[in-house]
Design a protein around this motif. Sequence first.
Motif, PDB file in Angstrom:
ATOM      1  N   ILE A 194       0.851  -1.205   0.000  1.00  0.00           N
ATOM      2  CA  ILE A 194       0.000   0.000   0.000  1.00  0.00           C
ATOM      3  C   ILE A 194       0.883   1.250   0.000  1.00  0.00           C
ATOM      4  O   ILE A 194       0.631   2.210  -0.733  1.00  0.00           O
ATOM      5  CB  ILE A 194      -0.950  -0.005   1.225  1.00  0.00           C
ATOM      6  CG1 ILE A 194      -1.924  -1.187   1.150  1.00  0.00           C
ATOM      7  CG2 ILE A 194      -1.732   1.313   1.307  1.00  0.00           C
ATOM      8  CD1 ILE A 194      -2.714  -1.421   2.426  1.00  0.00           C
ATOM      9  N   GLY A 195       1.933   1.223   0.838  1.00  0.00           N
ATOM     10  CA  GLY A 195       2.859   2.347   0.909  1.00  0.00           C
ATOM     11  C   GLY A 195       3.545   2.608  -0.425  1.00  0.00           C
ATOM     12  O   GLY A 195       3.763   3.762  -0.818  1.00  0.00           O
ATOM     13  N   TYR A 196       3.844   1.531  -1.142  1.00  0.00           N
ATOM     14  CA  TYR A 196       4.490   1.656  -2.456  1.00  0.00           C
ATOM     15  C   TYR A 196       3.570   2.359  -3.457  1.00  0.00           C
ATOM     16  O   TYR A 196       3.992   3.274  -4.167  1.00  0.00           O
ATOM     17  CB  TYR A 196       4.876   0.264  -2.973  1.00  0.00           C
ATOM     18  CG  TYR A 196       5.534   0.286  -4.335  1.00  0.00           C
ATOM     19  CD1 TYR A 196       6.864   0.687  -4.483  1.00  0.00           C
ATOM     20  CD2 TYR A 196       4.819  -0.089  -5.480  1.00  0.00           C
ATOM     21  CE1 TYR A 196       7.462   0.710  -5.736  1.00  0.00           C
ATOM     22  CE2 TYR A 196       5.413  -0.065  -6.737  1.00  0.00           C
ATOM     23  CZ  TYR A 196       6.733   0.336  -6.856  1.00  0.00           C
ATOM     24  OH  TYR A 196       7.318   0.363  -8.099  1.00  0.00           O
ATOM     25  N   PHE A 197       2.311   1.941  -3.469  1.00  0.00           N
ATOM     26  CA  PHE A 197       1.352   2.537  -4.415  1.00  0.00           C
ATOM     27  C   PHE A 197       0.921   3.951  -3.994  1.00  0.00           C
ATOM     28  O   PHE A 197       0.427   4.714  -4.811  1.00  0.00           O
ATOM     29  CB  PHE A 197       0.129   1.632  -4.579  1.00  0.00           C
ATOM     30  CG  PHE A 197       0.413   0.383  -5.371  1.00  0.00           C
ATOM     31  CD1 PHE A 197       0.746   0.469  -6.727  1.00  0.00           C
ATOM     32  CD2 PHE A 197       0.388  -0.869  -4.778  1.00  0.00           C
ATOM     33  CE1 PHE A 197       1.029  -0.674  -7.466  1.00  0.00           C
ATOM     34  CE2 PHE A 197       0.679  -2.020  -5.509  1.00  0.00           C
ATOM     35  CZ  PHE A 197       0.997  -1.914  -6.862  1.00  0.00           C
ATOM     36  N   MET A 198       1.148   4.283  -2.726  1.00  0.00           N
ATOM     37  CA  MET A 198       0.872   5.652  -2.252  1.00  0.00           C
ATOM     38  C   MET A 198       2.068   6.570  -2.517  1.00  0.00           C
ATOM     39  O   MET A 198       2.010   7.771  -2.250  1.00  0.00           O
ATOM     40  CB  MET A 198       0.569   5.644  -0.747  1.00  0.00           C
ATOM     41  CG  MET A 198      -0.800   5.092  -0.385  1.00  0.00           C
ATOM     42  SD  MET A 198      -1.023   4.977   1.425  1.00  0.00           S
ATOM     43  CE  MET A 198      -1.041   6.712   1.911  1.00  0.00           C
ATOM     44  N   GLY A 199       3.164   5.980  -3.009  1.00  0.00           N
ATOM     45  CA  GLY A 199       4.364   6.757  -3.308  1.00  0.00           C
ATOM     46  C   GLY A 199       5.206   7.056  -2.083  1.00  0.00           C
ATOM     47  O   GLY A 199       6.098   7.915  -2.109  1.00  0.00           O
ATOM     48  N   MET A 200       4.947   6.328  -0.989  1.00  0.00           N
ATOM     49  CA  MET A 200       5.684   6.563   0.260  1.00  0.00           C
ATOM     50  C   MET A 200       6.879   5.635   0.427  1.00  0.00           C
ATOM     51  O   MET A 200       7.755   5.880   1.245  1.00  0.00           O
ATOM     52  CB  MET A 200       4.736   6.393   1.459  1.00  0.00           C
ATOM     53  CG  MET A 200       3.603   7.403   1.487  1.00  0.00           C
ATOM     54  SD  MET A 200       2.384   7.016   2.775  1.00  0.00           S
ATOM     55  CE  MET A 200       3.353   7.279   4.265  1.00  0.00           C
TER      56      MET A 200
END
Length: 429
Positions: free
Chosen positions: A202-208
């Motif tokens: 999820i963090g990856y797809f949020m750009g975090m």
Amino acid sequence: MENFFRLKELGTNVRTEILAGLTTFLTMAYIVVVNPAILSAAGVPFEQVFIATIVSAVVGTLIMAFWANYPIAIAPGMGMNAYFVSVVATQGVTYQVVFGAVLLAGILFLLLTFTHLREILIESIPAALKYGITAGIGIFIAFLGLKMSGLVVENADTLVAFGELTDPNTLLSVTGLLITLILITRNVKGALFIGMFITALIGYFMGMLQIEGIASVPPSPVFFDLDIAGVFSHSLYTVVFAYLLVTIFDTTGTMIGVAEQANLMKDGKLPKAKAALTADAVATTVGATLGSTPSSAYVESSSGVAVGGKSGLTTLVVAILFLITLFFSPIVAAISSLSAITAPALIIVGSFMMTGLANVNWKEFDEAFPTFAVVIMMPLTSSIATGIAVGFITYPLLKLFSGKGKEVHPILYVFGVIFVLQMIYFPGH
């Protein structure tokens, strides 16, 4: 292999042991990410902690596999890593000095393993204080996780306050926490590890989450100069004692619990106890020289036992899987850098450590208050050592004035006096 690990005698087989090893590894693999994430906050280089975490886990677990033949895995323990950061932050010492304290604790633990002093120490300290120490460390860890997630923030008026849920890091932390809680509630094996993986996605797809690579050649281990002299010049004796005490209780309690579950106890005693405890002590000593906090037997080993693990073959599989993770330092480094991924694991592990409080007799004030004092002082003073000291002072004192002084082991009175002197003349240590 079957003969070496006595599989038939123990009523198990190779397939079951491999499955048990995989299960245990998945439930404790979070430490490879969480330990570097925590210790790097004290200035310890990530790659150094990454290597030390894996090497100490492999060394301890292999000793457990080949010498003790138990399905109990070893790795750097939770709580002691958070305590490490607080000592560096509050004492104004370098991490090399605190690693010196860890090494001294490891050596003392190793020496105690071959004497009867360990048994005397374990028997002399009342169960209430042991449960209080474990629970206090649990709240200590959970509090760290809450701060890392942004759910708890500093406040000038009330010291701490509720954070902003609109903050991306806090929002991801809460999402990861809820996902992991659901997985645990559904009894999913390796829930903590899977929860971290989903949160990372999820963090990856949020750009975090910035991932620059997945696998690479393992980093080279770095031996650094341990500052053992600094332990004495800064009077960090309580820190050494805290590491020693918690490691002894944590390891012994976990080993007995997992061994009972696997039906390995004989007449209430743990066969090959010295071999099992040596695994932990050696892992702690090796870890300190490379850059990690004390190792401990992992209660997550019970998940492997639950699917049939009964021998050292289970832990051999765990050690091999830890070795394989050496080749994935880039992805581990990326995940460690985003606190929202590791914070939920800290909060949940903290809650797991509360269970012992159910065994405390809360209606007996001279038992209840010292336990309460330990639990509340650890997180509020950011010091596990202070919590232990307060418990060791109040327990014998209350027992003495309630007319039960003879129930207290003499060694507890000695510790009580030592801790009073330490808090007067070396406050904060």
